[in-house]
Design an enzyme around this catalytic site. Structure first.
Site, PDB file in Angstrom:
ATOM      1  N   ASN A   1       0.853  -1.182   0.000  1.00 28.06           N
ATOM      2  CA  ASN A   1       0.000   0.000   0.000  1.00 28.06           C
ATOM      3  C   ASN A   1       0.890   1.234   0.000  1.00 28.06           C
ATOM      4  O   ASN A   1       1.692   1.434   0.910  1.00 28.06           O
ATOM      5  CB  ASN A   1      -0.905  -0.038   1.242  1.00 28.06           C
ATOM      6  CG  ASN A   1      -1.821   1.155   1.376  1.00 28.06           C
ATOM      7  OD1 ASN A   1      -1.827   2.046   0.531  1.00 28.06           O
ATOM      8  ND2 ASN A   1      -2.594   1.186   2.447  1.00 28.06           N
ATOM      9  N   GLN A   2       0.733   2.080  -1.002  1.00 27.98           N
ATOM     10  CA  GLN A   2       1.567   3.280  -1.119  1.00 27.98           C
ATOM     11  C   GLN A   2       1.211   4.362  -0.102  1.00 27.98           C
ATOM     12  O   GLN A   2       1.960   5.341   0.019  1.00 27.98           O
ATOM     13  CB  GLN A   2       1.430   3.882  -2.516  1.00 27.98           C
ATOM     14  CG  GLN A   2       1.841   2.966  -3.641  1.00 27.98           C
ATOM     15  CD  GLN A   2       1.612   3.612  -4.984  1.00 27.98           C
ATOM     16  OE1 GLN A   2       2.430   4.399  -5.463  1.00 27.98           O
ATOM     17  NE2 GLN A   2       0.494   3.283  -5.617  1.00 27.98           N
ATOM     18  N   ASP A   3       0.092   4.231   0.595  1.00 27.50           N
ATOM     19  CA  ASP A   3      -0.375   5.337   1.436  1.00 27.50           C
ATOM     20  C   ASP A   3      -0.854   4.857   2.804  1.00 27.50           C
ATOM     21  O   ASP A   3      -1.873   5.305   3.310  1.00 27.50           O
ATOM     22  CB  ASP A   3      -1.502   6.085   0.714  1.00 27.50           C
ATOM     23  CG  ASP A   3      -1.635   7.539   1.161  1.00 27.50           C
ATOM     24  OD1 ASP A   3      -0.651   8.081   1.700  1.00 27.50           O
ATOM     25  OD2 ASP A   3      -2.706   8.128   0.974  1.00 27.50           O
ATOM     26  N   LEU A   4      -0.086   3.951   3.412  1.00 26.72           N
ATOM     27  CA  LEU A   4      -0.415   3.474   4.756  1.00 26.72           C
ATOM     28  C   LEU A   4       0.192   4.411   5.796  1.00 26.72           C
ATOM     29  O   LEU A   4       1.414   4.581   5.859  1.00 26.72           O
ATOM     30  CB  LEU A   4       0.129   2.055   4.968  1.00 26.72           C
ATOM     31  CG  LEU A   4      -0.141   1.481   6.365  1.00 26.72           C
ATOM     32  CD1 LEU A   4      -1.614   1.136   6.531  1.00 26.72           C
ATOM     33  CD2 LEU A   4       0.718   0.255   6.633  1.00 26.72           C
TER      34      LEU A   4
ATOM     35  N   ASN B   1      -4.944   6.973   7.771  1.00 28.00           N
ATOM     36  CA  ASN B   1      -5.736   6.017   6.997  1.00 28.00           C
ATOM     37  C   ASN B   1      -5.959   4.707   7.762  1.00 28.00           C
ATOM     38  O   ASN B   1      -6.225   3.676   7.146  1.00 28.00           O
ATOM     39  CB  ASN B   1      -5.046   5.719   5.657  1.00 28.00           C
ATOM     40  CG  ASN B   1      -5.259   6.823   4.643  1.00 28.00           C
ATOM     41  OD1 ASN B   1      -6.209   7.600   4.748  1.00 28.00           O
ATOM     42  ND2 ASN B   1      -4.380   6.907   3.662  1.00 28.00           N
TER      43      ASN B   1
END
Length: 275
Positions: free
Chosen positions: A181-184, A188
């Site tokens: 996941n690029q945006d953990l 989030n």
């Protein structure tokens, strides 16, 4: 429906989508029998709570979110919100609502402990028959695009930062098959009832597990401390730092506005200086 001002500004280059959003939302509400509440004030997607669910619509050019539904489907509620329904033509997802929905950042608990427990559950091994983009392919694109963007902007930051990132891109492991996941980050990950904490808003790729360090290091009070934590859960420390620099540098370039974003660039420098 009144669209959040931040959303309208973020996607001002997609006027047709913005104009169509009220119709798309109404169609989804009718299709899934939803009683809609007020949209969440967020710029990245249109997010509308609806009872025990959340309706989410992604912009056509928001390609990082293209396989969000596929990742949620693959996780099947294990450590992440459940996907309840989807309409790919409308780029619409109906997902589980987290209650109370407190962000991990705001909960006053040990963020590193929560993330360390979630990572092994989320980083699944995927086979060849999967829909996700490959980190190695993205790395090739970044290695091609970023030097041109750097020259176009008149060399707006120090060259060694770009050189370091290019070395990471060029050494991307094509054999790595982790769902990452690029945006953990703690914004989030939300407090929930079915599980204590659930991940939302994934930007999935398949590749090296250390890519998942990117957003964690970007938002860290202490980059070195987070590198210690990630090393403890099996990440290669230098590779985690490397992807932290390389991925955040790529995300510092705003392709739509053709500018380098100063905030993300400074975070990239901070990760680069860490050891």
């Amino acid at each position: 429906m009144r669209l959040p001002a931040a959303l309208a500004e973020e996607w001002s280059h997609e006027p047709d989508w913005l104009e169509a959003l009220p119709r798309l939302v109404a169609e989804c509400a009718d299709m899934w029998n939803l009683e809609l509440e007020s949209p969440v004030d967020t710029p990245t997607s249109l997010v509308v709570p609806a009872g025990s669910a959340v309706l989410k619509l992604n912009a056509p050019s928001h390609f990082e979110a293209e396989h969000e539904g596929d990742a949620l489907d693959r996780w099947d509620g294990r450590g992440a919100v459940r996907l309840l329904a989807r309409d790919d033509e409308r780029r619409a997802l109906l997902i589980e609502r987290c209650v109370p929905g407190t962000r991990l950042w705001d909960a006053g608990v040990d963020e590193t402990s929560v993330v360390s427990g979630l990572l092994p559950r989320l980083q699944l091994e995927v086979g060849d028959a999967q829909p996700f983009r490959l980190l190695a392919d993205e790395a090739e694109r970044w290695a091609d695009e970023l030097p041109r963007a750097y020259e176009e902007a008149g060399e707006p930051f120090e060259g060694p930062l770009l050189d370091f990132a290019l070395d990471v891109y060029r050494s991307a492991d094509r054999s790595a098959t982790h769902l990452v996941n690029q945006d953990l980050h703690g914004g989030n990950i939300l407090r929930a009832q079915r599980e204590p904490w659930l991940v939302i808003d994934p930007k999935p790729l398949v590749g090296e597990r250390e890519l998942e360090s990117s957003a964690l290091l970007r938002n860290a009070d202490s980059v070195e401390w987070w590198l210690d934590v990630l090393e403890d859960v099996g990440f290669d420390r230098e590779r985690a730092r490397g992807w932290g620099v390389a991925h955040n540098l790529a995300w510092s370039w705003d392709e739509n506005r053709r500018v380098w974003s100063t905030g993300p660039l400074e975070e990239t420098r901070r990760i680069f200086r860490a050891r």
